[in-house]
Design a protein around this motif. Sequence first.
Motif, PDB file in Angstrom:
ATOM      1  N   ALA A   1      42.475  19.841  32.417  1.00 43.59           N
ATOM      2  CA  ALA A   1      43.341  18.755  32.888  1.00 43.59           C
ATOM      3  C   ALA A   1      42.605  17.436  32.715  1.00 43.59           C
ATOM      4  O   ALA A   1      41.378  17.377  32.872  1.00 43.59           O
ATOM      5  CB  ALA A   1      43.709  18.959  34.351  1.00 43.59           C
ATOM      6  N   PRO A   2      43.303  16.371  32.350  1.00 38.19           N
ATOM      7  CA  PRO A   2      42.623  15.079  32.179  1.00 38.19           C
ATOM      8  C   PRO A   2      41.833  14.690  33.430  1.00 38.19           C
ATOM      9  O   PRO A   2      42.309  14.807  34.553  1.00 38.19           O
ATOM     10  CB  PRO A   2      43.791  14.109  31.931  1.00 38.19           C
ATOM     11  CG  PRO A   2      44.860  14.963  31.341  1.00 38.19           C
ATOM     12  CD  PRO A   2      44.733  16.291  32.029  1.00 38.19           C
ATOM     13  N   LEU A   3      40.586  14.286  33.190  1.00 37.87           N
ATOM     14  CA  LEU A   3      39.689  13.783  34.227  1.00 37.87           C
ATOM     15  C   LEU A   3      39.391  14.817  35.308  1.00 37.87           C
ATOM     16  O   LEU A   3      39.259  14.487  36.488  1.00 37.87           O
ATOM     17  CB  LEU A   3      40.246  12.495  34.853  1.00 37.87           C
ATOM     18  CG  LEU A   3      40.589  11.369  33.882  1.00 37.87           C
ATOM     19  CD1 LEU A   3      41.018  10.123  34.638  1.00 37.87           C
ATOM     20  CD2 LEU A   3      39.429  11.059  32.970  1.00 37.87           C
ATOM     21  N   ASP A   4      39.283  16.061  34.907  1.00 34.93           N
ATOM     22  CA  ASP A   4      38.888  17.118  35.838  1.00 34.93           C
ATOM     23  C   ASP A   4      37.375  17.060  35.995  1.00 34.93           C
ATOM     24  O   ASP A   4      36.630  17.387  35.069  1.00 34.93           O
ATOM     25  CB  ASP A   4      39.337  18.481  35.299  1.00 34.93           C
ATOM     26  CG  ASP A   4      39.103  19.618  36.294  1.00 34.93           C
ATOM     27  OD1 ASP A   4      38.224  19.479  37.167  1.00 34.93           O
ATOM     28  OD2 ASP A   4      39.784  20.655  36.174  1.00 34.93           O
ATOM     29  N   TRP A   5      36.915  16.688  37.170  1.00 34.50           N
ATOM     30  CA  TRP A   5      35.481  16.494  37.388  1.00 34.50           C
ATOM     31  C   TRP A   5      34.698  17.777  37.154  1.00 34.50           C
ATOM     32  O   TRP A   5      33.531  17.737  36.745  1.00 34.50           O
ATOM     33  CB  TRP A   5      35.215  15.989  38.805  1.00 34.50           C
ATOM     34  CG  TRP A   5      33.763  15.712  39.070  1.00 34.50           C
ATOM     35  CD1 TRP A   5      33.014  14.685  38.586  1.00 34.50           C
ATOM     36  CD2 TRP A   5      32.873  16.504  39.871  1.00 34.50           C
ATOM     37  NE1 TRP A   5      31.712  14.781  39.043  1.00 34.50           N
ATOM     38  CE2 TRP A   5      31.601  15.878  39.832  1.00 34.50           C
ATOM     39  CE3 TRP A   5      33.029  17.666  40.632  1.00 34.50           C
ATOM     40  CZ2 TRP A   5      30.501  16.388  40.524  1.00 34.50           C
ATOM     41  CZ3 TRP A   5      31.927  18.173  41.316  1.00 34.50           C
ATOM     42  CH2 TRP A   5      30.683  17.536  41.253  1.00 34.50           C
ATOM     43  N   ARG A   6      35.330  18.917  37.380  1.00 31.68           N
ATOM     44  CA  ARG A   6      34.628  20.186  37.193  1.00 31.68           C
ATOM     45  C   ARG A   6      34.205  20.373  35.733  1.00 31.68           C
ATOM     46  O   ARG A   6      33.155  20.966  35.470  1.00 31.68           O
ATOM     47  CB  ARG A   6      35.520  21.348  37.647  1.00 31.68           C
ATOM     48  CG  ARG A   6      35.773  21.360  39.160  1.00 31.68           C
ATOM     49  CD  ARG A   6      36.860  22.345  39.516  1.00 31.68           C
ATOM     50  NE  ARG A   6      38.145  21.949  38.926  1.00 31.68           N
ATOM     51  CZ  ARG A   6      39.283  22.614  39.130  1.00 31.68           C
ATOM     52  NH1 ARG A   6      39.295  23.697  39.891  1.00 31.68           N
ATOM     53  NH2 ARG A   6      40.405  22.204  38.565  1.00 31.68           N
ATOM     54  N   PHE A   7      35.004  19.880  34.812  1.00 31.22           N
ATOM     55  CA  PHE A   7      34.631  19.956  33.395  1.00 31.22           C
ATOM     56  C   PHE A   7      33.368  19.144  33.139  1.00 31.22           C
ATOM     57  O   PHE A   7      32.420  19.633  32.508  1.00 31.22           O
ATOM     58  CB  PHE A   7      35.780  19.432  32.522  1.00 31.22           C
ATOM     59  CG  PHE A   7      35.385  19.145  31.106  1.00 31.22           C
ATOM     60  CD1 PHE A   7      35.326  20.162  30.168  1.00 31.22           C
ATOM     61  CD2 PHE A   7      35.054  17.847  30.709  1.00 31.22           C
ATOM     62  CE1 PHE A   7      34.950  19.903  28.854  1.00 31.22           C
ATOM     63  CE2 PHE A   7      34.679  17.582  29.396  1.00 31.22           C
ATOM     64  CZ  PHE A   7      34.630  18.614  28.469  1.00 31.22           C
ATOM     65  N   TYR A   8      33.339  17.897  33.604  1.00 34.32           N
ATOM     66  CA  TYR A   8      32.181  17.039  33.368  1.00 34.32           C
ATOM     67  C   TYR A   8      30.940  17.606  34.055  1.00 34.32           C
ATOM     68  O   TYR A   8      29.842  17.588  33.491  1.00 34.32           O
ATOM     69  CB  TYR A   8      32.468  15.624  33.858  1.00 34.32           C
ATOM     70  CG  TYR A   8      33.513  14.925  33.030  1.00 34.32           C
ATOM     71  CD1 TYR A   8      33.195  14.361  31.799  1.00 34.32           C
ATOM     72  CD2 TYR A   8      34.831  14.835  33.462  1.00 34.32           C
ATOM     73  CE1 TYR A   8      34.150  13.727  31.017  1.00 34.32           C
ATOM     74  CE2 TYR A   8      35.799  14.198  32.686  1.00 34.32           C
ATOM     75  CZ  TYR A   8      35.447  13.650  31.474  1.00 34.32           C
ATOM     76  OH  TYR A   8      36.400  13.032  30.703  1.00 34.32           O
TER      77      TYR A   8
END
Length: 450
Positions: free
Chosen positions: A35-42
């Motif tokens: 999902a856009p801007l999913d902090w878990r990805f970063y």
Amino acid sequence: MSAAGDGRQMHLALYLSEVGSQLGAWRHSLAGSTAPLDWRFYKDMAQQAEAACLDMIFLADKLSVDDVYGGDFAATVSARALPQHAEPLSVMASLVGATSQIGLAATVSATYSQPYTTARMLATIDHLSGGRVGWNVVTSVSDGEARNYGQAQHLGHDPRYDKAQEFVALVKKLWDSWEDDWLVRDRANGIYGDPSKLHRVDHDGAWFQVRGPLNVPRPPQGHPVQIQAGVSSNFERTALEQAEVIFAVQPTLEKARDFYARFKQQLQTVGRSPDSLKVLPGIVPIVGQTRQDALDLQRELNDSVLPQAALTFMSASMNHDLAQYELHAPVPDIAARITGSKGRFQAVLQKALDEKLTLAQLGVWYAQSLSFFAPIGTAEEVADQLITWHSERACDGFVVLPAIMPLGANDFLQQVVPVLQQRGAFRTGYPGSTLRETLGLQVPANQFAT
């Protein structure tokens, strides 16, 4: 292939993108669905990169949804998976507590940012991270960005580089406005800090007027590490004077080697050590269990490319609308009309003219690697290519732009990096606690200190 015997180890940075750098990758069945801007990805990417001992993670920026192609953003939103851009300083600040050693590099526009605000934000994140911040200084590229900041047109090439030089010098002066030994904390005599160690900057320049001092003490690194990206003559001039890391576009070993030798020599002519600046070309690697697996993935990704995915990006980067030309006709000679990113796209357009490519063909080609070097093969074969570039002094390391995410990042971090480490070409631990220590860069002297 073994690493070079001169003791040099390469530097590696991971370019963070939710969907990958190959502009058709989002259509592939192996692409993630973050999902856009999913902090878990970063957070996950940053922690994986830190576990692999990478120098830093890197986040680019743009200050508009690309709307030069066709005069609107319709093609951008429909053909490309990432028309949005997270505000990079916010992302990097959010990762301070999720990491402990890896560098955190964010892009800042010298054209549309205020020096005082920029100096304050970067100093704050450098303090909070214990000295792990880098800043990629850009001049922005398009009229679309200008219109979001109250201007009808983007600044011309020369003026925006003049503004950037003043911007960077002023930001550094603001960081230096606090000397490192300002803090006294003498409880008995009621003296907290030494006012003689704080300095007004009293800057009155062509573009900015700032009194100072900054209201945040000098960053742990003195100055966060300065990164610059580009290939134009103006870029080279400012990079020689100011930059500490160059994010370069060099598609071949020969061109990269020539650029590296020339740039390192020029550093000495301006009184700088060759080691005071690291040259890191971008790469778009594709890794497979076998070479055929990698080639199959490359073909599948290339088959997924829509010409408009690249043409919308190129139009905004060139600041020239490519929608006005026939899609299936040969690319016209428009190099003189580029008012955005000049050096990079002059070479791209020359390729189109030399090979008589149509606009659609050029778009598909550009979308595949953004004109970066694209090593392909098994982990061992990709490592071989990177070691060759490094040992032949074509670079000091690389900025890794995975073609498809998160697969491409995982493959590089979990397969290629261990091979590089086994061959002695890349570190297995961090040499210190700051990004400067990781990159082997000195802390700059404070210009106000006596």
